[in-house]
Design a protein around this motif. Structure first.
Motif, PDB file in Angstrom:
ATOM      1  N   ILE A 189      14.038  21.969   3.061  1.00 15.83           N
ATOM      2  CA  ILE A 189      14.124  22.086   4.018  1.00 15.83           C
ATOM      3  C   ILE A 189      13.561  20.598   4.414  1.00 15.83           C
ATOM      4  O   ILE A 189      14.478  19.335   5.372  1.00 15.83           O
ATOM      5  CB  ILE A 189      13.549  23.098   5.012  1.00 15.83           C
ATOM      6  CG1 ILE A 189      13.956  24.572   4.075  1.00 15.83           C
ATOM      7  CG2 ILE A 189      13.823  22.746   6.555  1.00 15.83           C
ATOM      8  CD1 ILE A 189      13.541  26.687   4.929  1.00 15.83           C
ATOM      9  N   VAL A 190      13.052  20.054   3.895  1.00 17.01           N
ATOM     10  CA  VAL A 190      12.467  18.902   4.049  1.00 17.01           C
ATOM     11  C   VAL A 190      11.890  18.095   2.993  1.00 17.01           C
ATOM     12  O   VAL A 190      11.900  18.319   2.089  1.00 17.01           O
ATOM     13  CB  VAL A 190      10.809  18.531   4.500  1.00 17.01           C
ATOM     14  CG1 VAL A 190      10.289  17.992   4.998  1.00 17.01           C
ATOM     15  CG2 VAL A 190      10.946  19.289   6.061  1.00 17.01           C
ATOM     16  N   LEU A 191      12.524  16.671   3.500  1.00 21.92           N
ATOM     17  CA  LEU A 191      13.383  15.427   2.188  1.00 21.92           C
ATOM     18  C   LEU A 191      11.713  14.688   2.413  1.00 21.92           C
ATOM     19  O   LEU A 191      12.027  14.440   3.816  1.00 21.92           O
ATOM     20  CB  LEU A 191      14.116  15.202   2.281  1.00 21.92           C
ATOM     21  CG  LEU A 191      15.468  16.270   2.382  1.00 21.92           C
ATOM     22  CD1 LEU A 191      16.508  15.309   1.863  1.00 21.92           C
ATOM     23  CD2 LEU A 191      15.496  16.580   0.900  1.00 21.92           C
ATOM     24  N   ILE A 192      10.862  14.268   2.184  1.00 23.11           N
ATOM     25  CA  ILE A 192       9.222  13.096   2.030  1.00 23.11           C
ATOM     26  C   ILE A 192      10.346  12.210   1.114  1.00 23.11           C
ATOM     27  O   ILE A 192      10.076  11.927  -0.048  1.00 23.11           O
ATOM     28  CB  ILE A 192       8.438  14.061   1.427  1.00 23.11           C
ATOM     29  CG1 ILE A 192       8.242  14.554   2.371  1.00 23.11           C
ATOM     30  CG2 ILE A 192       7.581  12.756   1.422  1.00 23.11           C
ATOM     31  CD1 ILE A 192       7.049  15.767   1.820  1.00 23.11           C
ATOM     32  N   PRO A 193      10.802  10.966   1.400  1.00 24.77           N
ATOM     33  CA  PRO A 193      10.939   9.734   0.668  1.00 24.77           C
ATOM     34  C   PRO A 193       9.334  10.005  -0.330  1.00 24.77           C
ATOM     35  O   PRO A 193       8.879   8.800   0.751  1.00 24.77           O
ATOM     36  CB  PRO A 193      11.862   8.745   1.714  1.00 24.77           C
ATOM     37  CG  PRO A 193      11.840   9.188   2.818  1.00 24.77           C
ATOM     38  CD  PRO A 193      10.840  10.873   3.116  1.00 24.77           C
ATOM     39  N   VAL A 194      10.070   9.137  -1.260  1.00 25.20           N
ATOM     40  CA  VAL A 194       9.448   8.308  -2.151  1.00 25.20           C
ATOM     41  C   VAL A 194       9.551   7.544  -2.862  1.00 25.20           C
ATOM     42  O   VAL A 194      10.953   6.994  -3.714  1.00 25.20           O
ATOM     43  CB  VAL A 194       8.009  10.097  -2.849  1.00 25.20           C
ATOM     44  CG1 VAL A 194       7.725  11.058  -2.393  1.00 25.20           C
ATOM     45  CG2 VAL A 194       9.006  10.122  -4.277  1.00 25.20           C
ATOM     46  N   GLU A 195       8.300   7.123  -3.524  1.00 23.74           N
ATOM     47  CA  GLU A 195       8.750   6.126  -4.623  1.00 23.74           C
ATOM     48  C   GLU A 195       7.709   6.481  -5.982  1.00 23.74           C
ATOM     49  O   GLU A 195       6.685   6.642  -5.730  1.00 23.74           O
ATOM     50  CB  GLU A 195       8.523   4.197  -4.125  1.00 23.74           C
ATOM     51  CG  GLU A 195       9.096   3.854  -3.617  1.00 23.74           C
ATOM     52  CD  GLU A 195      10.564   3.133  -3.653  1.00 23.74           C
ATOM     53  OE1 GLU A 195      10.866   3.154  -4.985  1.00 23.74           O
ATOM     54  OE2 GLU A 195      11.232   3.385  -3.333  1.00 23.74           O
TER      55      GLU A 195
END
Length: 184
Positions: free
Chosen positions: A114-120
């Protein structure tokens, strides 16, 4: 709350894996990450990969490539890193919340983040950090809106973990589908 660089992600239609985590090997199953670790990530803290990866789940879960090998995580992270370096348009997301749904014309159930959390991810330093504000999975949102005629609200800016969790619950309630807490 950390102030993120505002990035407008345009998720392309070809990213069909965002509509069903079971169809492609684009995911590393993480289980349910500790809420304190997720809060730290959302606050902009650098977190050890060891704090979000549970090898027992990763070695046997969704996205498994090497048949339960202890090298599973290393292989998957190397693959993700190579994709990311191949093109800067390739992004890595930590997911929050999974919708278990079946649309009127579908023959099977799908499971979509449902929710996407952009990460490195810095694989060599064994670290992960959030790189931008969490966003709603627009492919899922658009499919729900088109198939069911249900309008889905956007996620609020600078959303806390509580806000994200409530958003997922409301998303599921609005669609009348099941929702599970899970991270990939």
């Amino acid at each position: 709350m950390k102030s993120y660089r505002k990035t407008n992600f345009r998720i392309q239609q070809r990213n069909q894996h965002l509509k069903n985590i079971l169809e492609e090997n684009y995911y590393i199953e993480l289980g349910a990450i500790d809420v304190n670790i997720l809060e730290d990530l959302l606050l902009g803290h650098v977190v050890s990969l060891d704090d979000i990866v549970y090898e027992e789940i990763t070695n046997e879960g969704i996205g498994q490539v090497l048949d339960g090998s202890n090298n599973e995580l290393k292989y998957q992270l190397t693959f993700l890193e190579s994709l990311r370096y191949k093109s800067t348009s390739n992004k890595i997301f930590l997911t929050y919340g999974v919708l278990h749904y079946k649309l009127p014309n579908d023959t099977h159930y799908s499971y979509a983040p449902i929710v996407l959390i952009p990460v490195e991810i810095d694989y060599h330093e064994n670290q992960i950090v959030v790189s931008s504000e969490p966003i709603v999975n627009t492919l899922l949102k658009n499919e729900i809106q088109a198939s069911l005629g249900i309008s889905v609200d956007p996620l609020t800016s600078n959303a806390s973990l509580f806000d994200i969790h409530e958003y997922c619950i409301n998303f599921a309630n609005k669609t009348k589908f099941e929702h599970a807490v899970g991270n990939y």
